[in-house]
Write a protein that holds these residues in place. Structure first.
Motif, PDB file in Angstrom:
ATOM      1  N   ASN A   1      -9.284 -22.174  -5.448  1.00  0.00           N
ATOM      2  CA  ASN A   1      -9.157 -23.492  -4.837  1.00  0.00           C
ATOM      3  C   ASN A   1      -9.308 -24.637  -5.839  1.00  0.00           C
ATOM      4  O   ASN A   1      -9.394 -25.805  -5.451  1.00  0.00           O
ATOM      5  CB  ASN A   1     -10.169 -23.651  -3.700  1.00  0.00           C
ATOM      6  CG  ASN A   1     -11.609 -23.420  -4.164  1.00  0.00           C
ATOM      7  OD1 ASN A   1     -11.861 -23.204  -5.354  1.00  0.00           O
ATOM      8  ND2 ASN A   1     -12.544 -23.448  -3.221  1.00  0.00           N
ATOM      9  N   ASN A   2      -9.346 -24.321  -7.126  1.00  0.00           N
ATOM     10  CA  ASN A   2      -9.433 -25.359  -8.159  1.00  0.00           C
ATOM     11  C   ASN A   2      -8.113 -26.124  -8.212  1.00  0.00           C
ATOM     12  O   ASN A   2      -7.045 -25.518  -8.303  1.00  0.00           O
ATOM     13  CB  ASN A   2      -9.733 -24.705  -9.508  1.00  0.00           C
ATOM     14  CG  ASN A   2      -9.881 -25.727 -10.623  1.00  0.00           C
ATOM     15  OD1 ASN A   2      -8.906 -26.298 -11.080  1.00  0.00           O
ATOM     16  ND2 ASN A   2     -11.108 -25.937 -11.076  1.00  0.00           N
TER      17      ASN A   2
ATOM     18  N   THR B   1      -1.021 -25.386 -11.312  1.00  0.00           N
ATOM     19  CA  THR B   1      -0.386 -24.409 -12.204  1.00  0.00           C
ATOM     20  C   THR B   1       0.409 -23.385 -11.417  1.00  0.00           C
ATOM     21  O   THR B   1       1.541 -23.044 -11.774  1.00  0.00           O
ATOM     22  CB  THR B   1      -1.445 -23.713 -13.073  1.00  0.00           C
ATOM     23  OG1 THR B   1      -1.856 -24.595 -14.119  1.00  0.00           O
ATOM     24  CG2 THR B   1      -0.894 -22.433 -13.713  1.00  0.00           C
ATOM     25  N   VAL B   2      -0.181 -22.875 -10.336  1.00  0.00           N
ATOM     26  CA  VAL B   2       0.507 -21.875  -9.519  1.00  0.00           C
ATOM     27  C   VAL B   2       1.819 -22.438  -8.964  1.00  0.00           C
ATOM     28  O   VAL B   2       2.832 -21.726  -8.887  1.00  0.00           O
ATOM     29  CB  VAL B   2      -0.412 -21.384  -8.379  1.00  0.00           C
ATOM     30  CG1 VAL B   2       0.370 -20.574  -7.353  1.00  0.00           C
ATOM     31  CG2 VAL B   2      -1.550 -20.554  -8.946  1.00  0.00           C
TER      32      VAL B   2
ATOM     33  N   ALA C   1     -17.303 -15.169  -4.780  1.00  0.00           N
ATOM     34  CA  ALA C   1     -17.935 -14.739  -3.528  1.00  0.00           C
ATOM     35  C   ALA C   1     -18.677 -15.892  -2.876  1.00  0.00           C
ATOM     36  O   ALA C   1     -18.589 -16.105  -1.657  1.00  0.00           O
ATOM     37  CB  ALA C   1     -18.887 -13.575  -3.803  1.00  0.00           C
ATOM     38  N   ALA C   2     -19.401 -16.662  -3.684  1.00  0.00           N
ATOM     39  CA  ALA C   2     -20.170 -17.791  -3.168  1.00  0.00           C
ATOM     40  C   ALA C   2     -19.266 -18.875  -2.585  1.00  0.00           C
ATOM     41  O   ALA C   2     -19.658 -19.594  -1.659  1.00  0.00           O
ATOM     42  CB  ALA C   2     -21.048 -18.380  -4.282  1.00  0.00           C
ATOM     43  N   ALA C   3     -18.052 -18.977  -3.136  1.00  0.00           N
ATOM     44  CA  ALA C   3     -17.093 -19.968  -2.644  1.00  0.00           C
ATOM     45  C   ALA C   3     -16.441 -19.527  -1.340  1.00  0.00           C
ATOM     46  O   ALA C   3     -15.651 -20.276  -0.749  1.00  0.00           O
ATOM     47  CB  ALA C   3     -16.024 -20.226  -3.705  1.00  0.00           C
ATOM     48  N   GLY C   4     -16.754 -18.306  -0.885  1.00  0.00           N
ATOM     49  CA  GLY C   4     -16.237 -17.821   0.381  1.00  0.00           C
ATOM     50  C   GLY C   4     -14.874 -17.179   0.310  1.00  0.00           C
ATOM     51  O   GLY C   4     -14.244 -16.955   1.345  1.00  0.00           O
TER      52      GLY C   4
END
Length: 350
Positions: A74-75, A81-82, A298-301
């Motif tokens: 989600n950056n 870039t994608v 993982a922490a970012a969901g």
């Protein structure tokens, strides 16, 4: 042990894909030269033609630098870039379309997209980022006969700059990063007939097997990240290079089976994958990852990075198809991806 087909001597695959993942894995032109469009499965042909129709008039949208590796999904920089890297998906579609239909329009589009990226992109030597440009590398094998000498010089100079930057990166860890670098440098070397680049890639491949693959079939990626997905993504580019090496120099097949003093080999690490690819066992990923990025994901969901998430067997199908070039026990009969369908057609020539 059997080869998928004698026609597949130049079976070279590339992984791309954000918007057209089904066509993200390519074969070298020599592997397809005897395959008429009428022999391509109807479903594959129709899906390809529909996808190309959607992008027929699209123009290249290159970057100066890729911002992808090490960034969360989600950056904003990675998302941007994608979006630009959709060019590689489009290039892959034009590549397949030209391979099957020999049409001038797809050839022109490959030319436009390849030259556009060569004119703008500046290599940094990051293999995670730059392996995404492999469609440009392989498109050159189609484009070279149609290029003027000056155009050839510019393209080959740019490809060598990519290889040189990769070789000069002394911070590449001994995991899937290294195999992506090996494949990128080695493929460029083989296509440009640059023996120095090929020798470098062969030496690095031998070192990788010696130090990053283990006698139980696991790898540095398994031990560092507890992720079968990275184990598979590390084997795939190594197989790509070995298949190319076998076609061009006859040295890939022996390398595939060659064991280290401790009993590690490429084949044994593929054996490790087999029960998971067949759905006989379930691999729960990320539970013991030692990598900070995995914990951040993982922490970012992000669902696919949650500890304990099951590896999806179909994610291994294309890699196992690659391995099937050397031994048909790795072929996944249940695979319906375009690559698997085309390989099955080619296999009928045996």
């Amino acid at each position: 042990m059997m080869l998928i087909s004698t026609v597949l001597h130049a079976f070279i695959f590339l992984q791309v894909g954000a918007i057209y993942p089904d066509f993200g894995t390519l074969l070298h032109p020599k592997a397809l030269k005897s395959l008429a469009s009428s022999e391509v499965p109807v479903s594959v042909r129709e899906e390809l033609q529909a996808a190309v129709a959607d992008i027929r008039e699209d123009e290249p949208d290159p970057l100066v630098e890729i911002h992808y590796e090490g960034l969360l999904d989600n950056n904003p920089s990675r998302i941007e870039t994608v979006r630009h890297l959709e060019d590689m998906d489009k290039l892959a579609l034009f590549y397949w379309h030209h391979a099957f239909f020999k049409d001038a329009h797809s050839l022109k589009k490959m030319m436009d997209f390849s030259q556009g990226w060569a004119a703008m992109f500046q290599p940094t030597g990051n293999p995670i980022n730059e392996n995404k440009l492999l469609p440009v590398v392989y498109a050159y094998s189609y484009l070279k006969p149609y290029m003027e000498s000056r155009q050839q010089f510019i393209m080959e100079d740019w490809l060598r700059k990519i290889a040189t930057a990769e070789i000069g990166n002394d911070r590449v860890p001994l995991n899937n990063w290294e195999t992506k670098r090996i494949n990128l440098v080695g493929t460029i070397g083989l296509l440009l007939e640059d023996d120095k680049l090929v020798s470098w890639a062969e030496e690095k491949a031998a070192y990788y097997v010696e130090h990053a693959l283990f006698s139980d079939g696991s790898s540095a990626d398994i031990r560092q990240r507890d992720a079968l997905s990275y184990h598979v993504s590390g084997l795939k580019p190594l197989l790509q290079f070995l298949i190319t090496l076998e076609q061009e120099a006859g040295r890939g097949k022996d390398f595939f089976y060659k064991e280290t003093a401790d009993g590690a080999s490429v084949a044994r690490s593929l054996d490790y994958v087999l029960p998971y690819a067949r759905g006989e066992k379930v691999y729960r990923q990320w539970e013991n990852s030692k990598v900070k990025l995995d914990q951040e994901r993982a922490a970012a969901g992000l669902e696919k990075y949650q500890p304990g998430v099951a590896y999806e067997p179909e994610k291994a199908y294309e890699t196992m198809t690659l391995a099937g070039y050397f031994d048909d026990k790795y072929r996944m009969e249940q695979c319906s991806l375009p690559l698997c369908q085309i390989a099955a057609v080619l296999d009928q020539d045996l």
